[in-house]
Design a protein around this motif. Structure first.
Motif, short mmCIF file in Angstrom:
data_model
loop_
_atom_site.label_atom_id
_atom_site.label_comp_id
_atom_site.label_asym_id
_atom_site.label_seq_id
_atom_site.Cartn_x
_atom_site.Cartn_y
_atom_site.Cartn_z
N ARG A 23 0.83 -1.21 0.00
CA ARG A 23 0.00 0.00 0.00
C ARG A 23 0.87 1.26 0.00
O ARG A 23 0.60 2.23 -0.72
CB ARG A 23 -0.93 0.01 1.22
N LEU A 96 -4.82 -0.01 -5.72
CA LEU A 96 -4.99 1.21 -4.94
C LEU A 96 -4.44 2.43 -5.67
O LEU A 96 -4.88 3.56 -5.42
CB LEU A 96 -4.29 1.03 -3.59
N PRO A 113 -4.70 -3.62 -1.19
CA PRO A 113 -3.94 -2.97 -2.27
C PRO A 113 -4.40 -3.40 -3.66
O PRO A 113 -4.27 -2.64 -4.62
CB PRO A 113 -2.50 -3.42 -2.00
#
Length: 373
Positions: A23, A96, A113
Motif C-alpha cells: 500500500r 490502490l 492494495p
C-alpha cells in the motif's frame, strides 16, 4: 484491464510484499516501474510525512528490493501469464494506485492494495449501502431484507453484501432487479462460488452486478478470510443496514468495522424472543439507528432525497388484524397450545394459519407457529 495493476500483482506474488508495504509503495508512485529509480530524498520525505521521524526509508524501499523489482518487471513471460489467467477467469484487476479504485474504501485504515473483479467494473464508482444479516433468518427477516434492499436500490443505491445464504442473498436478489444493481464481496477468489447453493445468484452477479475479492484467483473459502472481507463491505458503503443478527453473528463484525470507519450503522429491531434479533437490538442499544422505514435511513444521509410516504417500507397496516393473531406470540407456540387457546378444530386452525402465512402475518418454525408482524 489496467496494465499497472498487473505489474503490482506480479510484485506481490513474486516478492511476497506484505499488504501494508505494498500500500505504501502504491501511494508513493503510480506505476511500479518508477520504484527502482525513485530519488532517495523524495523517498525519505514521503516516509517522514507518512510514518514519522522514527521511520527509515530503507525499511520501505532498500537497494535489495529495488534490484528485485527490476528483475521481476523484466519477466515479460510472467506478466503475460497473469494476463492470461485473469482473462481465462473473465476477471479484471484494480489497484490502490488506479484512478477508479473506490475512494471510500481507499480511506479506511487497511484498504486492500489489489481487488479482483468479475462483472461490471463501473459499479466501483456507485454509491453503495450494505445490507447484511443472518444466514438463517426468519421468513419475515428475509422479506424485510428483500423489501428494504429493493426499495434502496430503486432509489439509486447499489446494494453491497457478502453473497451468503439468508439475508445477504435476499438483498442481492432484490437489488439485481433494479438498474443500480448489486456488489458482492467474497471471502474467496472471485472465480469461486461460495456457498455453492448460491450458484445461480453468483452467475447473476457476474453478469449484471459485480463480484469483488482481495484474494487471488483460486483461493478457497477459508474461515479466517470472511471477517477480513467484512471490512471491505463496510468500507465500500456509506452505511450498513443489519437485518436480523445473533449476538455472535459476523454481521456484527461488519457493523463494528463500519463504526470504526465512520460509517452510519442502521438496524431493524426484532422480538426479544427471537435469538436472531438480539444482535440488532444490541446494536440499537449501543447507538445504531433504529430503522422502521426508508426515511429513517435517508435522514442520516442528507445528500440523498428523502423518501415520500408512498415509498416507505414498513409493516403493512392495511386492514384489521385477523382475530387469530391475538392468540399468537412473537415466539413459537405449538399447534396443540394454539388449538386449546382458539378452541378451533385442528383442520380449521391449520387452514387459518396457512392463510395468515401466505399473507405474511405468521410463519411456521421449529416449535410451532409465531407472528412475523
Amino acid at each position: 484491464m489496467e496494465h499497472t495493476a498487473i505489474l503490482w500483482l506480479l510484485l506481490q506474488q513474486q516478492l511476497n510484499i506484505p499488504p501494508a508495504r505494498l500500500r505504501a509503495l502504491m501511494r508513493l508512485v503510480a506505476c511500479p516501474r518508477q520504484l527502482p529509480g525513485i530519488d532517495p530524498q523524495q523517498l525519505q520525505q514521503f516516509v517522514l510525512q507518512r510514518f514519522g521521524e522514527d521511520a527509515a526509508s530503507q525499511q520501505l524501499l532498500d537497494q535489495r528490493l529495488r534490484d528485485d523489482i527490476v528483475e521481476s518487471l523484466a519477466d515479460t513471460g510472467a506478466v503475460q501469464r497473469l494476463v492470461e489467467q485473469l482473462q481465462a477467469a473473465d476477471c479484471q484487476l484494480v489497484s490502490l494506485a488506479d484512478s477508479d479504485y473506490p475512494w471510500l474504501l481507499s480511506e479506511i485504515a487497511d484498504p486492500p492494495p489489489l481487488l479482483f473483479l468479475r462483472g461490471r467494473r463501473e459499479l466501483l464508482a456507485a454509491t453503495m449501502l450494505a445490507v447484511v444479516g443472518s444466514r438463517r433468518p426468519s421468513r419475515r427477516g428475509e422479506q424485510d431484507a428483500y423489501a428494504f434492499a429493493g426499495a434502496l436500490a430503486e432509489r439509486g443505491f447499489t446494494i453491497a453484501s457478502g453473497m451468503a445464504m439468508g439475508i445477504d442473498g435476499a438483498a442481492h436478489a432484490a437489488a439485481l432487479e433494479q438498474p443500480s444493481r448489486s456488489v458482492a464481496v467474497l471471502g474467496c477468489g472471485v472465480d469461486t462460488c461460495y456457498p455453492r447453493r448460491n450458484q445461480a445468484l453468483y452467475g447473476q452477479l457476474a453478469e449484471r452486478g459485480l463480484l469483488i475479492s482481495e484474494y487471488a484467483l483460486g483461493s478457497p473459502p477459508l474461515p479466517h478470510q470472511f471477517p477480513r472481507r467484512n471490512r471491505i463491505i463496510s468500507g465500500l458503503s456509506v452505511g450498513v443496514l443489519v437485518v436480523e443478527a445473533a449476538t455472535n453473528s459476523g454481521s456484527l463484525i461488519t457493523a463494528r468495522q463500519a463504526l470504526e470507519q465512520n460509517r452510519e450503522v442502521f438496524a431493524l429491531p426484532g422480538s426479544i424472543h427471537n435469538p436472531a434479533s438480539r444482535g440488532c437490538n444490541a446494536l440499537i442499544r449501543q447507538g445504531a439507528k433504529l430503522v422502521e422505514t426508508l426515511d429513517d435511513i435517508y435522514e442520516e444521509l442528507p445528500a440523498l432525497p428523502a423518501a415520500g410516504a408512498a415509498e416507505r417500507v414498513a409493516v403493512d397496516a392495511a386492514g384489521a388484524e385477523p382475530a387469530l393473531l391475538a392468540l399468537l406470540e412473537f415466539a413459537p407456540l405449538s399447534l396443540e397450545s394454539l388449538a386449546a387457546r382458539s378452541e378451533l378444530p385442528v383442520p380449521s386452525l391449520l387452514a387459518a394459519l396457512c392463510e395468515l402465512e401466505v399473507s405474511g402475518w405468521v410463519e411456521q418454525c421449529r416449535g410451532g407457529w409465531q407472528r412475523c408482524r
